[in-house]
Scaffold this active site. Structure first.
Site: not given
Ligand code: NAP
Length: 522
Positions: A256, A295
């Site tokens: 997602e 999102c």
């Molecule tokens: P993100 O930076 O991609 O992080 C998401 C998750 O992935 C966090 O728990 C992060 O952990 C973890 N992570 C980071 N590096 C990783 C790796 N190499 N391997 C595995 N996991 C890893 O996203 P975000 O900044 O938290 O969230 C914002 C984004 O999420 C936006 O782009 C938004 O559109 C999207 N979003 C989508 C939905 C949907 O349902 N489609 C819902 C909500 C948000 P750490 O925090 O510990 O780094």
């Protein structure tokens, strides 16, 4: 400062060494730290598979429903405390915190009821039994069984409560154990929520585990029976798709990710009508709620060219009434972004959009805060841009600026509208506001291939209309292309990710009696 621990193999444990710091985004004060350094994820995953999975598979759907209801009730009982944590660590206004926490409670409660309705079965049958040849004796039938691995849930920072609950609800309903890793920056709320879930006593041993801090080597230990459900940016999703262990073990990965959701004002929209008002109200809500960190927030607003100036004028009027500032102040409707990095990203994003579209409200570096110190905190103003010339747009259709930011774009005709919408390369949700049935039908046909959900707003549903950014457990959540291609929720549909569909063929009377021990899914 609080140290956030992880809950693995039934015990709360702390990582050693380098820890990440969690802040209050209003004051920038450090409030907690979390480290996963040195934690044994291999053993944790095995524990979930061997202990939690076995216990969950032994439960009937109705018993899983009772468990989910207890979890919903336990969270409900701690609602006030959880709301405060969302405000403190997420920068949420009270209303934004409710959206997250109440969404979590409602989703668990919905799956509790769904499970109750499935009764005493422990697996599902899928469709009719079918004859496999001319003989009336040989038949085939599809069944859905809980997978025997563990589900790893990796969540984004913007919904610490709902993110944990919506994935846990579908997974536990299906009979699979989970390990949840929330985003570290806002994990205070998810951490407390998991504590509450655990102390409710509803979860069998090993059915739920929790990781607070960096993902570390977690994914190096996934096995073929496991699944990974990820929510976050498309950049991180790309890393997971290329992860060696996920590829080698053929681990199902649900993504997602980003989305450039659209709102469409139909050509029939007229100022002063109920549908016009519904359109404006929802666009403003989706720009401002959770400071645009959803999102499903509306990023692109399409209106017929002859309506452009009046729609912009009315949006400006409504957006200007919002007050930005400390989220605990009663008049404030827009709190800060969650982290310093998000603020930098949003400001960079606005600057990129402004090369193609004109800023008519907000923008970078012009803070006007309500009774709040502008020297502290990760605030941005709600920002509206207008793209008078759609032919020059690139970033507007490809860059998700994750804040209270949207662009109004004119369209000439439906063909022009659908072609522009598709340039978002796949989004979670489109909302279309019109009372013209022909236009609504054309829109569903024109937008469905590039959107996971389409919300039709019209005079007839103006009263009960649910804003497009609200994800309902009854309907699927997920979108094609850059939105990740995933599917969550949607009643039974969300549980399929955690179940193995197996086709069984054999003697017809045997299949019939075996089927009687399952609950028919559809
Ligand atoms: P993100 O930076 O991609 O992080 C998401 C998750 O992935 C966090 O728990 C992060 O952990 C973890 N992570 C980071 N590096 C990783 C790796 N190499 N391997 C595995 N996991 C890893 O996203 P975000 O900044 O938290 O969230 C914002 C984004 O999420 C936006 O782009 C938004 O559109 C999207 N979003 C989508 C939905 C949907 O349902 N489609 C819902 C909500 C948000 P750490 O925090 O510990 O780094």
């Amino acid at each position: 400062m609080k140290t956030l621990t992880s809950c693995l193999q039934g015990a709360w444990v702390s990582g050693q060494g380098h820890a990440q710091t969690l802040c209050n985004p209003t004051t920038e004060e450090a409030i907690a730290s979390a480290s996963t350094h040195g934690l044994d994820f291999k053993k944790a995953l095995s524990y979930g598979r061997d202990v939690g999975g076995k216990a969950l598979r032994a439960l009937s759907f109705a018993e899983r429903g009772t468990m989910l209801k207890k979890l919903a009730d336990a969270i409900s009982a701690q609602r006030e405390e959880l709301l405060l944590l969302g405000m403190q660590n997420g920068g949420n206004t009270r209303s934004d915190a409710k959206f997250d926490v109440d969404g979590a409670i409602a989703t668990l409660a919905y799956y509790a009821e769904l499970c109750q309705s499935l009764g005493n079965a422990r697996f599902l049958s899928d469709g009719d039994a079918v004859p496999l040849g001319r003989s009336p004796r040989l038949f085939g039938q599809h069944f859905l069984f809980p997978r025997k691995g563990i589900a790893i849930h990796i969540n984004a920072y913007n919904f610490p409560a709902w993110g944990l609950a919506e994935k846990a609800a579908t997974c536990l309903a299906a009979g699979m154990p989970f390990l949840c890793k929330p985003a570290t920056s806002t994990a205070l709320l998810a951490h407390r929520m998991f504590e509450v879930m655990l102390s409710s006593g509803a979860l069998p041993d090993g059915a739920g585990q929790f990781v607070c801090g960096s993902v570390s080597d977690l994914l190096d230990h996934v096995e073929s029976a496991d699944v990974v459900a990820f929510t976050g940016s498309c950049e991180t999703a790309a890393l997971l798709r290329a992860h060696q262990q996920i590829i080698e073990k053929g681990v199902p990965l649900n993504v997602e990710a980003d989305s450039l959701n659209i709102a469409v004002g139909g050509p029939d929209l007229e100022r002063g009508t109920e549908t016009y008002d519904l359109f404006l109200k929802n666009v403003v809500k989706e720009i401002t709620q959770k400071t645009g960190q959803k999102c499903t927030a509306i990023r692109r607003i399409f209106v017929k060219r002859d309506k452009l100036s009046e729609v912009v004028e009315d949006l400006l009027e409504r957006l200007s009434q919002h007050k930005v500032g400390a989220p605990d102040l009663p008049d404030v409707t827009i709190g800060p972004l969650a982290t310093a990095q998000q603020k930098r990203d949003v400001e960079t994003g606005i600057a990129k959009l402004a090369k193609e579209a004109r800023i008519v409200l907000g923008g970078v570096g012009r803070l006007s805060l309500h009774q709040t110190d502008p020297e502290k905190g990760y605030f941005v103003m709600p920002t509206l841009l207008v793209a008078h010339d759609p032919s020059v747009l690139k970033e507007v259709h490809s860059l998700e600026v994750f804040g209270p930011v949207a662009t109004v774009i004119p369209y000439e005709n439906t063909e022009h509208l659908f072609a522009q919408a598709e340039r978002g390369q796949g989004s979670l949700v489109a909302s279309v506001f019109s009372d013209d049935r022909a236009f609504l039908s054309e829109s569903v046909m024109g937008l469905s291939a590039s959107h996971g959900r389409i919300c039709l707003g019209s005079e007839k549903v103006a009263g009960p209309f649910i804003p497009p950014g609200t994800v309902m457990p009854q309907l699927t959540h997920g979108g094609p292309g850059r939105a990740g291609g995933g599917t969550e929720l949607g009643g039974l549909r969300g549980m399929l990710f955690y179940m193995q569909r197996t086709a069984v063929s054999g003697f017809q009377p045997f299949l019939e009696s075996f089927s009687a021990t399952a609950k028919r899914a559809w």
